[in-house]
Design a protein around this motif. Structure first.
Motif, PDB file in Angstrom:
ATOM      1  N   ARG A 105      53.526 -23.433  41.589  1.00 46.97           N
ATOM      2  CA  ARG A 105      54.262 -24.581  42.397  1.00 46.97           C
ATOM      3  C   ARG A 105      53.453 -25.341  43.434  1.00 46.97           C
ATOM      4  N   ALA A 106      52.732 -24.312  44.387  1.00 42.13           N
ATOM      5  CA  ALA A 106      51.884 -24.934  45.237  1.00 42.13           C
ATOM      6  C   ALA A 106      50.793 -25.891  44.676  1.00 42.13           C
ATOM      7  N   TRP A 107      50.213 -25.574  43.619  1.00 43.13           N
ATOM      8  CA  TRP A 107      49.177 -26.367  42.992  1.00 43.13           C
ATOM      9  C   TRP A 107      49.861 -27.625  42.555  1.00 43.13           C
ATOM     10  N   VAL A 108      50.980 -27.740  41.719  1.00 43.78           N
ATOM     11  CA  VAL A 108      51.521 -28.748  41.454  1.00 43.78           C
ATOM     12  C   VAL A 108      51.933 -29.675  42.675  1.00 43.78           C
ATOM     13  N   ARG A 109      52.355 -29.007  43.768  1.00 44.76           N
ATOM     14  CA  ARG A 109      52.669 -30.014  44.812  1.00 44.76           C
ATOM     15  C   ARG A 109      51.217 -30.504  45.672  1.00 44.76           C
ATOM     16  N   ASP A 110      50.129 -29.969  45.180  1.00 39.61           N
ATOM     17  CA  ASP A 110      48.807 -30.491  45.910  1.00 39.61           C
ATOM     18  C   ASP A 110      48.421 -31.567  45.008  1.00 39.61           C
ATOM     19  N   VAL A 111      48.703 -31.759  43.743  1.00 38.60           N
ATOM     20  CA  VAL A 111      48.114 -32.981  42.901  1.00 38.60           C
ATOM     21  C   VAL A 111      49.183 -34.029  42.695  1.00 38.60           C
ATOM     22  N   LEU A 112      50.511 -33.648  42.968  1.00 41.93           N
ATOM     23  CA  LEU A 112      51.583 -34.686  42.449  1.00 41.93           C
ATOM     24  C   LEU A 112      52.320 -35.058  43.625  1.00 41.93           C
TER      25      LEU A 112
ATOM     26  N   ALA B 164      52.001 -27.811  26.928  1.00 44.88           N
ATOM     27  CA  ALA B 164      50.895 -26.829  27.056  1.00 44.88           C
ATOM     28  C   ALA B 164      49.795 -27.600  27.633  1.00 44.88           C
ATOM     29  N   LEU B 165      49.309 -27.251  28.728  1.00 44.58           N
ATOM     30  CA  LEU B 165      48.114 -27.898  29.662  1.00 44.58           C
ATOM     31  C   LEU B 165      47.148 -26.965  29.414  1.00 44.58           C
ATOM     32  N   SER B 166      45.834 -27.450  29.176  1.00 43.62           N
ATOM     33  CA  SER B 166      44.638 -26.715  29.216  1.00 43.62           C
ATOM     34  C   SER B 166      44.987 -25.399  28.473  1.00 43.62           C
ATOM     35  N   SER B 167      45.649 -25.339  26.999  1.00 41.73           N
ATOM     36  CA  SER B 167      46.158 -24.237  26.410  1.00 41.73           C
ATOM     37  C   SER B 167      45.275 -24.257  25.195  1.00 41.73           C
ATOM     38  N   PHE B 168      45.473 -23.162  24.451  1.00 37.06           N
ATOM     39  CA  PHE B 168      45.065 -22.999  22.904  1.00 37.06           C
ATOM     40  C   PHE B 168      45.828 -21.930  22.561  1.00 37.06           C
ATOM     41  N   LEU B 169      45.995 -21.774  20.923  1.00 40.28           N
ATOM     42  CA  LEU B 169      46.470 -20.757  20.287  1.00 40.28           C
ATOM     43  C   LEU B 169      45.406 -20.080  19.532  1.00 40.28           C
ATOM     44  N   ASN B 170      45.042 -18.900  19.341  1.00 41.86           N
ATOM     45  CA  ASN B 170      44.107 -18.394  18.280  1.00 41.86           C
ATOM     46  C   ASN B 170      44.307 -18.982  16.722  1.00 41.86           C
ATOM     47  N   GLN B 171      43.190 -19.110  16.091  1.00 39.99           N
ATOM     48  CA  GLN B 171      43.366 -19.697  14.738  1.00 39.99           C
ATOM     49  C   GLN B 171      44.215 -19.323  13.728  1.00 39.99           C
ATOM     50  N   ASP B 172      44.302 -17.815  13.971  1.00 38.22           N
ATOM     51  CA  ASP B 172      45.554 -17.404  12.928  1.00 38.22           C
ATOM     52  C   ASP B 172      46.750 -17.095  13.545  1.00 38.22           C
ATOM     53  N   SER B 173      47.011 -17.582  14.687  1.00 35.66           N
ATOM     54  CA  SER B 173      48.235 -17.357  15.520  1.00 35.66           C
ATOM     55  C   SER B 173      49.510 -17.189  14.543  1.00 35.66           C
ATOM     56  N   VAL B 174      50.328 -16.248  14.835  1.00 32.07           N
ATOM     57  CA  VAL B 174      51.582 -16.396  13.815  1.00 32.07           C
ATOM     58  C   VAL B 174      52.562 -17.769  14.189  1.00 32.07           C
ATOM     59  N   THR B 175      52.284 -18.217  15.378  1.00 34.57           N
ATOM     60  CA  THR B 175      52.983 -19.298  15.728  1.00 34.57           C
ATOM     61  C   THR B 175      52.999 -20.679  14.719  1.00 34.57           C
ATOM     62  N   TYR B 176      51.776 -20.644  14.050  1.00 37.68           N
ATOM     63  CA  TYR B 176      51.529 -21.638  13.037  1.00 37.68           C
ATOM     64  C   TYR B 176      52.425 -21.224  11.807  1.00 37.68           C
ATOM     65  N   GLN B 177      52.309 -20.166  11.454  1.00 36.13           N
ATOM     66  CA  GLN B 177      53.240 -19.680  10.262  1.00 36.13           C
ATOM     67  C   GLN B 177      54.901 -20.128  10.473  1.00 36.13           C
TER      68      GLN B 177
ATOM     69  N   GLN C 228      50.930 -32.118  24.952  1.00 39.33           N
ATOM     70  CA  GLN C 228      49.717 -31.189  25.180  1.00 39.33           C
ATOM     71  C   GLN C 228      48.593 -32.040  25.617  1.00 39.33           C
ATOM     72  N   CYS C 229      47.904 -31.460  26.638  1.00 38.21           N
ATOM     73  CA  CYS C 229      46.851 -32.055  27.525  1.00 38.21           C
ATOM     74  C   CYS C 229      45.677 -31.182  27.682  1.00 38.21           C
ATOM     75  N   HIS C 230      44.566 -31.908  27.798  1.00 36.09           N
ATOM     76  CA  HIS C 230      43.427 -30.919  27.937  1.00 36.09           C
ATOM     77  C   HIS C 230      42.415 -31.961  28.708  1.00 36.09           C
ATOM     78  N   GLY C 231      41.438 -31.260  29.517  1.00 40.46           N
ATOM     79  CA  GLY C 231      40.369 -31.976  30.348  1.00 40.46           C
ATOM     80  C   GLY C 231      39.082 -32.089  29.417  1.00 40.46           C
TER      81      GLY C 231
ATOM     82  N   GLY D  42      46.510 -35.334  39.000  1.00 45.40           N
ATOM     83  CA  GLY D  42      47.931 -36.259  39.119  1.00 45.40           C
ATOM     84  C   GLY D  42      48.048 -37.127  38.094  1.00 45.40           C
ATOM     85  N   PRO D  43      47.064 -37.732  37.511  1.00 46.30           N
ATOM     86  CA  PRO D  43      47.479 -38.707  36.409  1.00 46.30           C
ATOM     87  C   PRO D  43      48.248 -37.673  35.237  1.00 46.30           C
ATOM     88  N   GLU D  44      47.797 -36.456  34.994  1.00 45.80           N
ATOM     89  CA  GLU D  44      48.348 -35.569  33.804  1.00 45.80           C
ATOM     90  C   GLU D  44      49.583 -35.114  34.317  1.00 45.80           C
TER      91      GLU D  44
END
Length: 236
Positions: free
Chosen positions: A36-43, A144-157, A174-177, A216-218
């Motif tokens: 929350r503190a980080w969000v307040r710093d950038v937004l 999901a910000l700066s995130s990833f799933l493993n390539q065989d994630s059960v989420t895909y199935q 989803q966003c990524h730098g 901030g833009p993100e």
């Protein structure tokens, strides 16, 4: 069965009538208050709304294998930080159950799932994808910000099975730098592509010059998406 463990959390209450909820999960080693503190710093102003309650839970400290078993506030364990290794499903599924208690609390407060969003930064984003896509696919969306799933994630199935059955799926933002570690940025983009291929509606935004961090833009783009998914309404 052991009782579900309650999580520490902080929340930003709506300035008006509470008609929607947002659960925002921190990255590994952080806390809800830290995020929350980080969000307040950038937004400016912070991520606050007239009708949406913003909830920042804190993961319980647990031994974390990539840190040689040292305690850390992480949502789940990893065998290693690699897209190619199996997921630590026991810890992921246990935490999905624990986080589900927050969703139940919001339901008890009169907020239906289609008026909830789940998301997170880094590991928090991966946790949000498991929680939303596998356990609570009837929420309004997941981010999901700066995130990833493993390539065989059960989420895909899970996503593909729901899509083939004609069942509803949450929309993904989803966003990524691009200046994050190159491999992490590629993993993030591949995650979006694989979820889209499985049948999910996805939007991926890249931010040139952004490292493994919030900006901030993100966050402004995220705020607009949140308001689009959870508009203020007197009929919710």
């Amino acid at each position: 069965m052991a009782a579900v463990r309650k999580l520490r959390m902080c929340a930003v209450s709506p300035t008006g009538k509470h008609s929607a909820s947002l659960i925002f999960l921190h990255g590994s080693g952080d806390t809800g208050q830290g995020l929350r503190a980080w969000v307040r710093d950038v937004l400016v102003p912070e991520l606050a709304f007239s009708h949406i309650r913003v909830i920042y839970p804190t993961a319980p400290a647990r031994p974390y294998t990539p840190m040689r078993g040292a305690l850390s506030t992480v949502w789940f364990d990893r065998y290693k930080i690699s897209r190619d290794c199996p997921e630590h499903l026991e810890s992921i599924d246990t935490m999905c159950s624990t986080l589900g208690s927050i969703i139940q609390d919001e339901l008890n407060a009169g907020i239906p799932k289609h008026r909830m969003l789940i998301g997170g930064f880094s590991m928090g984003g991966a946790m949000a994808l498991h929680l939303a896509c596998r356990y609570h696919p009837d929420v309004a969306g997941v981010f999901a910000l700066s995130s990833f799933l493993n390539q065989d994630s059960v989420t895909y199935q899970a996503v593909e099975e729901r899509f083939r059955a004609g069942l509803p799926l949450p929309e993904l933002f989803q966003c990524h730098g691009t200046s994050d570690e190159l491999v992490l940025c590629q993993w993030g983009e591949d995650t979006s592509m694989l979820l889209k291929k499985a049948g999910m509606t996805t939007t991926f935004h890249s931010f040139p010059g952004l490292y493994h961090q919030l900006s901030g833009p993100e966050m402004e783009m995220l705020r607009s998406w949140i308001l689009n998914k959870l508009p203020q309404t007197t009929t919710s």
